[in-house]
Structures are given as structure tokens and as C-alpha cells.
Design a protein around this motif. Structure first.
Motif, short mmCIF file in Angstrom:
data_model
loop_
_atom_site.label_atom_id
_atom_site.label_comp_id
_atom_site.label_asym_id
_atom_site.label_seq_id
_atom_site.Cartn_x
_atom_site.Cartn_y
_atom_site.Cartn_z
N ILE A 6 42.12 44.56 29.39
CA ILE A 6 41.74 43.67 28.29
C ILE A 6 42.82 42.60 28.15
N ALA A 7 42.39 41.35 28.18
CA ALA A 7 43.29 40.21 28.00
C ALA A 7 42.97 39.53 26.68
N VAL A 133 39.24 29.95 32.16
CA VAL A 133 38.66 31.28 32.28
C VAL A 133 37.37 31.16 33.07
N GLU A 134 37.20 32.01 34.09
CA GLU A 134 35.98 32.00 34.89
C GLU A 134 35.48 33.43 35.06
N VAL A 141 38.48 35.85 35.44
CA VAL A 141 39.76 35.42 35.95
C VAL A 141 40.36 34.40 34.99
N LEU A 142 41.58 34.66 34.55
CA LEU A 142 42.31 33.74 33.70
C LEU A 142 43.30 32.96 34.55
N THR A 149 47.33 33.59 38.15
CA THR A 149 46.03 34.05 37.65
C THR A 149 46.10 35.56 37.39
N THR A 150 45.17 36.03 36.59
CA THR A 150 45.01 37.47 36.40
C THR A 150 43.55 37.77 36.16
N THR A 151 43.15 38.97 36.48
CA THR A 151 41.76 39.39 36.29
C THR A 151 41.70 40.44 35.20
#
Length: 391
Positions: A6-7, A133-134, A141-142, A149-151
Motif C-alpha cells: 500500500i502506497a 501514477v499508472e 506504478v508510481l 519508480t515503485t509498484t
């Protein structure tokens, strides 16, 4: 449950509240905050019972009480020219009896610090500015300003009224200029007139203007927030300022006691109030919004921070009870919150006109109505709400 990634984008009151309630529910998250240090601009806010009961559940109420001021008299409406009291509510006797908690006032920075105490320190990443954000097959993916980047399985946009996450999720959402601006200022208690030091939440109503004051920071400061026509200024920023002369000029001719309070204030902040209609939706797949990113509202019902914390509490319930299907959990969260927050956006918007009536028949009818109202009981739908009882 602990493996769900969780982001949370944004380390303000809403973002940290999300992290705190998620941790309480056994869910780990990472908060990405663009600033190099956590902090809140602005000044005071009202902590109503619906917010206070959630702070109690986080276990941070003792810290909160050490910094807040318990309000004995609320909705003390006064007439602009002579300070005549139009209406006042005895909160010391009625609030806890009706809703189980008192009403308090608090500095925004103090509330942020209190909520942060319930967040694991390792969960907070500073200097991490999210720029995109995608959605992806395995979540979202941020992207960050430093090129990294991070997922995540879940992305929570708690990044305020100018939300990057909202822009990525829903596209541009232009605001409408309200024609109003807000001034904010602080007065040291040692410099404030005695009438402003009472444990009271006071609102002075006048033509095209109104002004609110109350003590904060355990009584060490008096918070002032005032509203006036904005002219050509359409800057929407907590960091924008005005001159002291500009602030004082807006209330020229008002009760001398009020002008004495303004004269004692420091450099005021000044920004335009921009209006945004309620969103038709604020979640898509693994991405959702929270607080001002989802439902910015005028401050006339003093519910902005409270609704962000309510969002956080409800979101944690939804994710904890449906961690295997995050998208479904987010839809449930939005369904639980959207109607309530849209109603608060609407009533806050409507209050601006009522507070700023010019002297005359309309103002006289409003003043007569105020004297016969019981706002504490009338707003049970706000203050009696329990955000963790998610349908």
C-alpha cells in the motif's frame, strides 16, 4: 494481509491518518511525502466529536489533549458593528452528553504531530515527490521526481487539493473562482484582548465578510481566520501572504474590540477560495483518493481535517476486511464516503452566502433564526457519525 503493498501519497493529516489506521488494522503501508520534513502550514482548526472519537481509537488522545483547547462555548455568533451576541451554544455541558466527546480547537501542526505518533517511523519516506501514477497488471506504478519508480497493490492519493494522483486518475479538474479569499493569522495570548482568550469559538458576521477566532496551542495562541471579497487575487496557496494593512482594511468600521485583535496579529496568510464540485467517482482499480484530493470543501463547517481522518478510518476497515480484492475494497470505501462528503461540500458552500448578508431584511431574518437554533443537535448527522461503521 501484511504482504499487501500500500502506497500513500502525501504526508499531511489525511495521509498520516491513513497510515495510522492501516497500522491499527494490521496493514503495512509506505507514506511518500515530497517535503524534506513533515509539517503543516496554516494555523488552527476545530476538532469536532466525530474527529476526536477517532483520535481516541488511535490511542493518541492524551497527546492531543495536552496541545488542544476544550471549547466551552461554540457557534457564538456576533454582530459585526457592535459585537452583540446573536446566538451561542454551551458545548461544555451538551457536547459530550450528545456525542460522547468534547469539541476542541488545535493548531494544525499539533494535530499532525499527534497523528504521526500512531504511524511506524519506518513507514514514512520524505523527499519523495510523486509525479505520476499508472495502472499496471500487478497494481499501479508510481513515478517520482528523482526518476525512481515503485509498484503498489493499492495507491491512496492523500496529496491535497492540487493532487497529482487525482490528475493521473481523473484528468484535469478545473476549479471555479468563488470570489472569496481567506486571511489567517495568529496572535500570542499575551498580546490578545481578553475577550479572545475565552475557550470560545466565535464568529463575527457582517456584510460580505465574516471572521472567526478561538484559542489554540493549549491557550498560548489565538487563531484568526477571516473571509472577504477576493478582488482579482486567485492564488490558492497556504503559503501566500498579505500585508497587515490589507487585512485591517477589510474590517474597517467593525467593532473596535475586533480591530484590536486584528492589530495584534502577525503577518496574515491570504489566499483565494476556489470552488470544486463533488466528484462523481474517486477510485479506479487499485487507486483511490482521500481528504482534499477527493473532496475539497469550504471551511465554513470546519470539517476538512475531520473528513480526511474519517476517510482514513473507513478505508482501513474496507481494506482489512477485503484484502484479497483491493479494487473491490476501494469501491466499498468510496461508496461509504462519497455521499457524506458531497453533502458537506454542498452545505459548506451554501453557508458562505448566509454569513455575508448585507444589513437588511435578509440579515435580520438570519439573525432571528440563529437565536432559535441548536446547531449542536441539528448537526447530529455530522458529529454523531462513526466512520468505522462501514456498510
Amino acid at each position: 494481509m501484511a504482504e499487501l503493498r500500500i502506497a500513500v501519497v502525501g504526508g499531511g493529516i489525511g495521509g498520516l491518518a491513513a497510515a495510522a489506521f492501516l497500522a491499527r488494522a494490521g496493514l503495512a503501508c509506505t507514506v511518500y511525502e515530497q517535503a524534506a520534513a513533515l509539517g503543516e502550514v496554516g494555523a488552527g482548526l476545530v476538532a469536532s466529536p466525530n474527529l476526536v472519537r477517532l483520535l481516541r481509537r488511535l490511542g493518541v488522545l492524551p497527546e492531543f489533549l495536552a496541545r488542544a483547547v476544550a471549547i466551552d462555548v461554540g457557534w457564538e455568533f456576533r454582530r459585526w458593528a457592535d459585537g452583540g451576541v446573536l446566538s451561542a451554544e454551551n458545548l461544555a455541558e451538551a457536547c459530550e452528553r450528545l456525542y460522547g466527546e468534547r469539541t476542541y480547537t488545535v493548531h494544525r501542526a499539533d494535530l499532525l504531530s499527534v497523528v504521526q505518533a500512531a504511524v511506524p517511523p519506518a513507514a514514512i519516506r520524505l523527499g519523495a515527490k510523486c509525479v505520476g501514477v499508472e495502472a499496471a497488471d500487478d497494481g499501479a506504478v508510481l513515478s517520482f521526481a528523482d526518476g525512481t519508480t515503485t509498484t503498489a497493490d493499492v495507491v491512496i492519493g492523500a496529496d491535497g487539493v492540487h493532487s497529482t494522483v487525482r490528475g493521473a486518475l481523473l484528468g484535469p479538474s478545473p476549479a471555479t473562482f468563488s470570489g472569496l479569499c481567506a486571511f489567517r493569522a495568529l496572535v500570542p495570548a499575551a498580546d490578545a484582548p481578553a475577550f479572545a482568550l475565552r475557550n470560545a469559538h466565535t464568529l463575527w458576521l457582517g456584510p460580505d465578510h465574516h471572521l472567526v477566532h478561538y484559542p489554540i496551542s493549549a491557550g498560548k495562541l489565538v487563531n484568526i481566520v477571516a473571509f472577504a471579497p477576493a478582488g482579482e487575487d486567485v492564488v490558492e496557496s497556504w503559503s501566500a501572504t498579505a500585508s497587515h494593512a490589507q487585512f485591517a482594511a477589510e474590517f474597517e468600521g467593525w467593532d473596535p474590540r475586533l480591530r484590536e485583535l486584528i492589530a495584534a496579529a502577525g503577518t496574515p496568510g491570504r489566499w483565494a477560495l476556489l470552488d470544486r464540485a463533488p466528484l462523481a467517482r474517486w477510485s479506479h482499480g487499485p487507486v483511490t483518493l482521500l481528504g482534499d484530493a477527493a473532496h475539497p470543501m469550504f471551511p465554513f463547517f470546519a470539517q476538512g481535517a475531520a473528513q480526511a481522518v474519517e476517510d482514513a478510518a473507513a478505508l482501513a476497515v474496507c481494506l482489512a476486511t477485503d484484502a484479497t480484492d483491493p479494487a473491490r475494497a476501494l469501491r466499498r470505501y468510496e461508496s461509504a464516503r462519497r455521499e457524506r462528503t458531497a453533502r458537506l461540500q454542498t452545505v459548506s458552500h451554501e453557508r458562505a452566502h448566509l454569513n455575508h448578508l448585507p444589513d437588511g431584511p435578509g440579515q435580520q431574518a438570519r439573525d432571528a433564526a440563529l437565536s432559535g437554533q441548536d446547531p449542536l443537535a441539528a448537526n447530529a448527522w455530522i458529529y454523531g457519525h462513526d466512520a468505522e461503521l462501514v456498510p
